[in-house]
Design a protein around this motif. Sequence first.
Motif, mmCIF file in Angstrom:
data_model
loop_
_atom_site.group_PDB
_atom_site.id
_atom_site.type_symbol
_atom_site.label_atom_id
_atom_site.label_comp_id
_atom_site.label_asym_id
_atom_site.label_seq_id
_atom_site.Cartn_x
_atom_site.Cartn_y
_atom_site.Cartn_z
ATOM 1 N N PRO A 142 11.259 73.337 50.309
ATOM 2 C CA PRO A 142 12.538 72.563 50.984
ATOM 3 C C PRO A 142 13.524 73.585 51.563
ATOM 4 N N ALA A 143 14.086 73.530 52.628
ATOM 5 C CA ALA A 143 14.968 74.316 53.137
ATOM 6 C C ALA A 143 15.863 73.523 54.134
ATOM 7 N N ALA A 144 17.343 73.970 54.310
ATOM 8 C CA ALA A 144 18.138 73.052 55.071
ATOM 9 C C ALA A 144 17.662 73.173 56.690
ATOM 10 N N ALA A 145 17.190 74.270 57.012
ATOM 11 C CA ALA A 145 16.588 74.502 58.384
ATOM 12 C C ALA A 145 15.555 73.819 58.689
ATOM 13 N N THR A 146 14.735 73.381 57.954
ATOM 14 C CA THR A 146 13.342 72.543 58.242
ATOM 15 C C THR A 146 13.038 71.580 57.526
ATOM 16 N N ILE A 147 13.823 71.034 56.793
ATOM 17 C CA ILE A 147 13.528 69.863 55.836
ATOM 18 C C ILE A 147 13.602 68.649 56.567
ATOM 19 N N TYR A 148 14.567 68.355 57.615
ATOM 20 C CA TYR A 148 14.624 67.160 58.204
ATOM 21 C C TYR A 148 13.340 66.811 59.295
ATOM 22 N N ASP A 149 13.138 67.971 59.775
ATOM 23 C CA ASP A 149 11.794 67.925 60.755
ATOM 24 C C ASP A 149 10.384 67.543 59.856
ATOM 25 N N LYS A 150 10.405 68.385 58.805
ATOM 26 C CA LYS A 150 9.202 68.225 57.918
ATOM 27 C C LYS A 150 9.235 66.800 57.296
ATOM 28 N N LEU A 151 10.470 66.145 56.920
ATOM 29 C CA LEU A 151 10.330 64.946 56.473
ATOM 30 C C LEU A 151 9.865 63.736 57.685
ATOM 31 N N LEU A 152 10.382 63.899 58.828
ATOM 32 C CA LEU A 152 10.136 63.192 60.047
ATOM 33 C C LEU A 152 8.605 63.399 60.215
ATOM 34 N N ASP A 153 7.916 64.283 60.289
ATOM 35 C CA ASP A 153 6.565 64.542 60.266
ATOM 36 C C ASP A 153 5.749 63.792 59.071
ATOM 37 N N ASP A 154 6.143 63.903 58.033
ATOM 38 C CA ASP A 154 5.450 63.144 56.930
ATOM 39 C C ASP A 154 5.762 61.600 57.349
ATOM 40 N N ILE A 155 6.836 61.017 57.512
ATOM 41 C CA ILE A 155 6.768 59.499 58.058
ATOM 42 C C ILE A 155 6.082 59.121 59.102
ATOM 43 N N THR A 156 6.100 60.040 60.314
ATOM 44 C CA THR A 156 5.470 59.680 61.524
ATOM 45 C C THR A 156 3.667 59.785 61.000
ATOM 46 N N ALA A 157 3.177 60.596 59.994
ATOM 47 C CA ALA A 157 1.897 60.426 59.751
ATOM 48 C C ALA A 157 1.461 58.970 58.911
ATOM 49 N N ILE A 158 2.365 58.616 58.364
ATOM 50 C CA ILE A 158 2.198 57.327 57.947
ATOM 51 C C ILE A 158 2.374 56.224 59.037
ATOM 52 N N ALA A 183 21.178 69.844 55.785
ATOM 53 C CA ALA A 183 20.612 70.031 57.107
ATOM 54 C C ALA A 183 21.467 69.770 58.132
ATOM 55 N N ASP A 184 21.673 70.498 59.241
ATOM 56 C CA ASP A 184 22.406 69.942 60.445
ATOM 57 C C ASP A 184 22.104 68.811 61.076
ATOM 58 N N LYS A 185 20.874 68.370 61.264
ATOM 59 C CA LYS A 185 20.232 67.360 62.053
ATOM 60 C C LYS A 185 20.568 66.070 61.312
ATOM 61 N N VAL A 186 20.633 65.988 60.131
ATOM 62 C CA VAL A 186 20.650 64.841 59.252
ATOM 63 C C VAL A 186 21.838 64.021 59.177
ATOM 64 N N GLU A 187 22.983 64.505 59.437
ATOM 65 C CA GLU A 187 24.294 63.735 59.224
ATOM 66 C C GLU A 187 24.576 62.496 60.113
ATOM 67 N N LYS A 188 24.008 62.765 61.333
ATOM 68 C CA LYS A 188 24.221 61.547 62.220
ATOM 69 C C LYS A 188 23.092 60.353 61.984
ATOM 70 N N ASN A 189 22.014 60.865 61.258
ATOM 71 C CA ASN A 189 20.773 59.805 61.348
ATOM 72 C C ASN A 189 20.989 59.346 59.756
ATOM 73 N N LEU A 190 21.556 59.706 58.767
ATOM 74 C CA LEU A 190 21.603 58.999 57.357
ATOM 75 C C LEU A 190 22.610 58.000 57.478
ATOM 76 N N GLU A 191 22.355 56.869 56.977
ATOM 77 C CA GLU A 191 23.514 55.801 56.559
ATOM 78 C C GLU A 191 23.359 55.453 55.377
ATOM 79 N N VAL A 192 24.324 54.598 54.833
ATOM 80 C CA VAL A 192 24.334 54.141 53.485
ATOM 81 C C VAL A 192 24.122 52.939 53.302
ATOM 82 N N ALA A 193 23.312 52.085 52.461
ATOM 83 C CA ALA A 193 23.098 50.733 52.409
ATOM 84 C C ALA A 193 22.842 50.403 51.157
ATOM 85 N N GLU A 194 22.720 49.071 50.775
ATOM 86 C CA GLU A 194 22.289 48.486 49.509
ATOM 87 C C GLU A 194 20.749 48.570 49.278
#
Length: 307
Positions: A142-158, A183-194
Amino acid sequence: MSINTLQYATLFQASLDEQMVALATSGWMEENAAQVKYAGGNEVKIPKIAMDGLGDYDRDRGYVQGSVSLTYGTYALTQDRGRTFQLDAMDVDESNFAATAANVMGEFQRTLVVPEIDAYRYSKIYAMANAKGKVNTTAYTPAAATIYDKLLDDITAIEDIIGENEQMVITMSTHAAKQLDLADKVEKNLEVAEFTQGNISRKVKVLDNNPIIRVPSARMKTAYVFHDGSTTGQTNGGFVPATGAKPINWIITVRRSPIAVSKTEKVRIFEPNTNQKADAWKLDYRKYHDLWIPDNKIDGVWVNIGV
């Protein structure tokens, strides 16, 4: 004695059950066990539904006959774990037994039982996913520069297999979660929920409505050795990573896929006058559990491992 040990055991049981749900990061998986049937002994039966797909409607003959079957697969509970403790009668009298015993058993479960159950469940999910080709073939650090895209790739695989309408749970090691936070890309895409787990509700970060559950990295390995408590070198009990075990960065599961069962959790209390081995209060704790993902739900799982 005036103390009702059976009543205390019942109270401790209820308290420990509540604590288990609150503290186990994998506790939400037990919600999927509602349809599980206890088959006796160490077996449970898990339902599986199979049916035919759509056919052409004929204006003269009407509907094409289809079939539906409900079958139960039999699964064995493999984890039968326990410990016994003694509190000397000179140190614990009847007046302070309840508080002391509750503190001892609560601390035991919080620091030793909960981490072990989490570790077992995550390592077993890895084993099942790996057997079905649901694990990344190239280890990822895991690295800040790549983790967001990698996580989205895995979600998309499912999602590419099951669609986008199923809620997923992203179980992530604290090490990987830290990189995701950076990660630079993640701030605007993450929310907080119950996130609700039994009667417990807590706030978690979510990505596209998929909650992210952070788990201590020590519980996120591909394999563990669970000590038997009696063999030389294993008398302390508990668990350790197996030789060659790799870190799990995250596990993505459709929320309804993993089925966790805690069949038996028994607390027994013996008074000093009843205890045959010592002038001491005796506390017995037993935990009987396992986890499965039926074959028809394994497509809703993906595991990302590191080096």
